[in-house]
Design a protein around this motif. Structure first.
Motif: not given
Length: 903
Positions: A530-536, A731-744
């Motif tokens: 479970i990775k921290v999103k690069p955008t975050f 999966d949390m990579n969808d744009a609707d979940y850009d507030f969630y800091v992890y990819e999964k």
């Protein structure tokens, strides 16, 4: 009650009545505790469910017409013999029984029970070597025949097979116990494996000469006497689906503790199936490699003493078992380092090999390729023919002949056996704890329902927990459950090596479910990263932001100078509720159906407090002193101004409006006080802590503490009484979940529901706070076992006063709320803790202190100090998030955030 396969709701009146007795203030037995002389004279401490079983029996005997015959329906491995030992003491002391007949259908169980109950030289003797009750030394004597004139302070135990008891009754022989012997003095019959004693009920045999009729004759032998013979039956297996069996036992079942509950409570090993297409020879070598890997893992973990995992090879016939034994010897004798390496490499290439445990073992051996010669020498030494036991006689019954002692002491360091060969008949009487692998020999093995039920019963017996010593402590419960990534789980897991045949596996799973035995396939279940999103990571919040938790400080004994310091809101005016009818009415809850009033109880005084203290074991001074270090005497506790202040107490009871003072009995007043002091005891024991939270919060850099981590999805495919968590990978990579800091997000349904609720308000929150709105899942796997994990916890601080003015309970352990909502505008940085809770009722109340702490943060922000001098940080918490947002947690939070800054 229990629901059967036919979907009938079956009720057991004794169990239901015991529940009422546990809670009803009208009952003289409410709050009954197992007598101290039982714990003081048993080798093992009784577990909570064993104590509950004894309490239920106590309640049953308190009935106007106490039952002469009861059944304890309890899981294999749950310690039924410990309960028997406890009940022997109870019946001797409380009911005056000196004669006890233990009976069972197999000699193996009889021999085991002799070790448990009468052989003081045995390692498995359950009583203390010196039995003392009321200052008197008590002797236990084994007899073949009960004496005519029992000696004072003596317990007589006759251990006999049910076959022998039956023969002695129906075939008169000189010197044997006939019916007249059971008429002379009262006898308590302890009947083990009682599911065998219903042949007459099921009409499998004629009524006159069955085991069931023999036991009934003994039971009824003194029905014309004041003190009758009694029968206590014990079994893990009762076929309540059969109507005649249910009708026989419906009013006799005094306690139930199913296998699923036993396993869920952590008192057993986990059970995993290795389903493989490998032949018997390959399965044998795999079992050896897995067993040795367990041994090496225990050494690496620091397990004290000899850790000796045992393998059992189970065959359908004696001849096949002997043939398998010879094959095993050949496999070990011909093993070389080169052959072992080729075998492991070949197994890894097979698509059919999907075992997580075996993969761990293979990796270990490949990592130690340069040591394979030494490993093979150790295998040949450990699995030498002298360390292998073929425990079969002509009947196929494993324990009836000479190997009993060796088989029943496999955990002993002096016992070198690593392998047991046996047929499929092993279902009862084997208490080995260090059995870790059961291998099904395929030749001529049957796959019908009867065969798989025998296998399921064997698995259930093998699941008994092995209490190995680790870090100076011996545990009787699993230690590694909360970390599925820990390779040491293999020390707490039983593996059943079986064949990969769909129809057979379906039948086996059905049999496991029928036994309420939760198991899962041992398959490769690699942890998901479970990775921290690069955008975050590119945001200022990640680069410069902090997450805040409060410090703890040591608490000196001088702090504990009053009940208030334990979270007890003790007042001189004691307001309680009198139970009436079948309902409880709170003094603030005036019902339209039942009008109530508050009544002053004039007869109440300190004598009731002293009497209540005598009824509760917790308040023995030696015990109480452990939690109240400043206490000098019981009088100080009873009369001291900072403690109970009994002389100043006044009691007010909420009662039906038609009640007057004369309608309230002295026993009812006493039970109210007992109930109150029982609550205080729980709060005192949880409130005596040596570390306490402070109002000083430390900021930990987000970029150092929010990191990539790995987590597995739990697997369990057969469970009936357990409620699955339904954990999934989202999966949390969808744009609707850009507030969630992890990819999964590996979360359960309730946690996912929280994420979705927050998502529904992200647009409006960003309209007020800009883009800096983030939801963080603080997973326990992130920093498991590290110093970091301990830092990221909230701890209670302040006076612990709830919003309604009452005090919350004191708890030492900090806790990590599952989610943090981070928001930032031009003025403030907000950190809001959110905790989902799917439970309800009593369990919810036990966790309520966490909710109290979260709300306390919000209500006492002015008292919070920051070690870095941060003046723009606001920390708060909200109510538990429950199913369907039942407490309006998210909606209220969002409304507050949109209307004004949290204060």
């Amino acid at each position: 009650m229990v629901k059967t396969k036919k979907n009938q709701i079956l009720q057991f009146p004794l169990i239901e009545e015991a529940k009422i007795e546990e809670t009803s203030l009208f009952s003289a037995h409410q709050g009954y505790e197992v007598p101290s002389y039982i714990d003081e004279n048993l080798h093992h401490d009784l577990r909570y469910y064993q104590q509950a079983a004894i309490r239920n029996y106590h309640y049953a005997l308190a009935k106007k017409l106490p039952p002469q015959h009861v059944l304890f329906n309890m899981s294999t491995g749950s310690g039924k013999t410990d309960i028997m030992a406890a009940l022997i003491l109870y019946l001797y002391k409380e009911q005056g029984y000196q004669n006890f007949l233990f009976t069972v259908n197999t000699n193996s169980v009889l021999m085991k029970t002799r070790d448990n109950l009468v052989d003081q030289t045995s390692e498995k003797y359950l009583f203390d070597k010196k039995l003392v009750i009321d200052g008197q030394n008590i002797k236990i004597k084994e007899v073949d025949r009960f004496v005519r004139q029992p000696q004072k302070n003596t317990i007589y135990i006759k251990l006999e097979s049910v076959q022998k008891v039956s023969d002695d009754l129906f075939v008169l022989k000189e010197g044997k116990m006939g019916l007249e012997d059971y008429e002379k003095s009262p006898v308590a019959i302890l009947a083990d494996e009682a599911h065998h004693y219903s042949a007459s009920t099921k009409k499998e045999k004629t009524d006159e000469n069955t085991w069931e009729s023999a036991i009934n004759k003994v039971l009824r032998a003194r029905d014309d006497k004041e003190q009758k013979n009694i029968l206590l039956e014990f079994t893990a297996t009762v076929d309540f689906d059969k109507e005649v069996i249910y009708e026989k036992y419906r009013d006799k079942v005094v306690y139930r503790y199913p296998l699923a509950n036993f396993m869920q409570d952590g008192y057993s090993k986990q059970v995993k199936r290795i389903e493989t297409s490998a032949n018997d020879c390959e399965k044998m070598l795999n079992a050896v490699l897995l067993s040795q890997f367990r041994k090496y893992r225990a050494l690496a973990e620091g397990v004290k003493g000899t850790f000796k995992p045992v393998i059992m090879f189970k065959s359908p016939k004696v001849a096949i078992s002997k043939e398998a034994h010879q094959l095993f010897n050949d496999v070990i004798a011909s093993l070389t380092a080169d052959e072992l390496l080729k075998f492991i490499q070949h197994q890894q290439l097979l698509d059919s090999n999907d075992s997580s445990a075996l993969e761990l073992a293979y990796r270990y051996y490949l990592k130690n390729k340069d040591r394979l010669d030494m490993i093979v020498r150790e295998i040949k030494h450990d699995f030498d023919p002298r360390n292998i036991l073929n425990a079969n006689d002509a009947s196929g019954n494993m324990l009836e002949k000479g190997q009993y002692e060796a088989l029943n002491t496999l955990e002993s360091p002096n016992n070198l056996y690593r392998v047991v060969f046996a047929v499929a008949k092993l279902t009862e009487g084997w208490d080995v704890l260090n059995l870790y692998d059961i291998v099904r020999i395929e030749k001529e093995a049957k796959t019908n329902r009867a065969a798989t039920m025998v296998e399921a019963q064997l698995i259930g017996r093998g699941a008994r927990y092995y209490p190995f010593e680790l870090s100076g402590k011996r545990s009787f419960k699993r230690r590694f459950d909360d970390d599925p990534s820990n390779a040491s789980l293999i020390l707490e897991t039983l593996h059943y090596h079986t064949m990969n045949e769909p129809q057979y596996l379906k039948q086996l799973r059905n049999s496991l479910e029928q036994m309420d035995l939760p198991t899962g396939k041992d398959e490769k279940n690699p942890p998901i990263e479970i990775k921290v999103k690069p955008t975050f990571k590119r945001t200022d919040v990640y680069k410069h932001g902090k997450i805040y938790y409060n410090e703890t400080k040591a608490v000196e004994d001088s702090y504990f100078d009053s009940l208030k310091k334990y979270g007890i809101d003790h007042k001189n005016d004691v307001r309680r509720v009198l139970y009436f009818g079948t309902r409880e009415v709170g003094y603030k809850d005036i019902s339209g159906e039942t009008a109530t009033k508050e009544l002053y109880v004039e007869r109440f005084d300190a004598r009731f407090v002293k009497k209540a203290i005598q009824k509760l074991e917790f308040y023995r001074f030696s015990n109480l002193k452990k939690y109240l270090p400043l206490l000098r005497s019981m009088d100080e506790f009873i009369y001291g101004k900072n403690w109970l202040n009994a002389d100043e107490l006044k009691l007010y009871l909420t009662v039906p409006i038609e009640f007057s003072a004369k309608d309230i009995t002295a026993n009812e007043v006493l039970q109210v006080v007992v109930d109150l002091l029982a609550e205080y005891a729980r709060k005192i024991s949880s409130g005596y802590v040596k570390q306490r939270g402070t109002n000083r919060f430390i900021g930990y850099p987000i970029k150092e503490y929010l990191s990539n981590y790995k987590k597995r999805i739990p697997q369990m495919d057969t469970q009936t009484l357990l409620t699955p968590q339904d954990i999934n990978n989202y999966d949390m990579n969808d744009a609707d979940y850009d507030f969630y800091v992890y990819e999964k997000a590996i979360v359960n349904r309730l946690e996912y529901s929280l994420i979705e609720r927050i998502k529904g308000h992200i647009a409006e929150l960003r309209q007020k706070y800009g883009k800096e709105v983030y939801l963080v899942r603080m997973d326990e796997q992130m920093h498991r076992g590290s110093v970091k994990a301990e830092r990221l916890k909230l701890h209670q601080f302040g006076d612990l006063t709830r919003r309604d003015g009452t005090l919350t309970e004191v708890h030492l352990q900090g806790f990590q709320p599952d989610f943090i909502l981070l928001l930032e505008d031009e003025n403030f940085y907000f950190q809001i803790f959110i905790e989902p809770k799917g439970m309800s009722g009593e369990r919810f109340e036990k966790e309520r202190w966490k909710e109290d702490l979260l709300l306390y943060l919000t209500d006492h922000q002015a008292e919070i100090e920051f070690e870095d001098g941060a003046g723009n940080v606001k920390i708060s918490g909200v109510k538990f998030f429950t199913k369907d947002d039942g407490q309006h947690t998210v909606s209220n939070l969002v409304n507050t955030l949109l209307k004004e800054n949290i204060h």
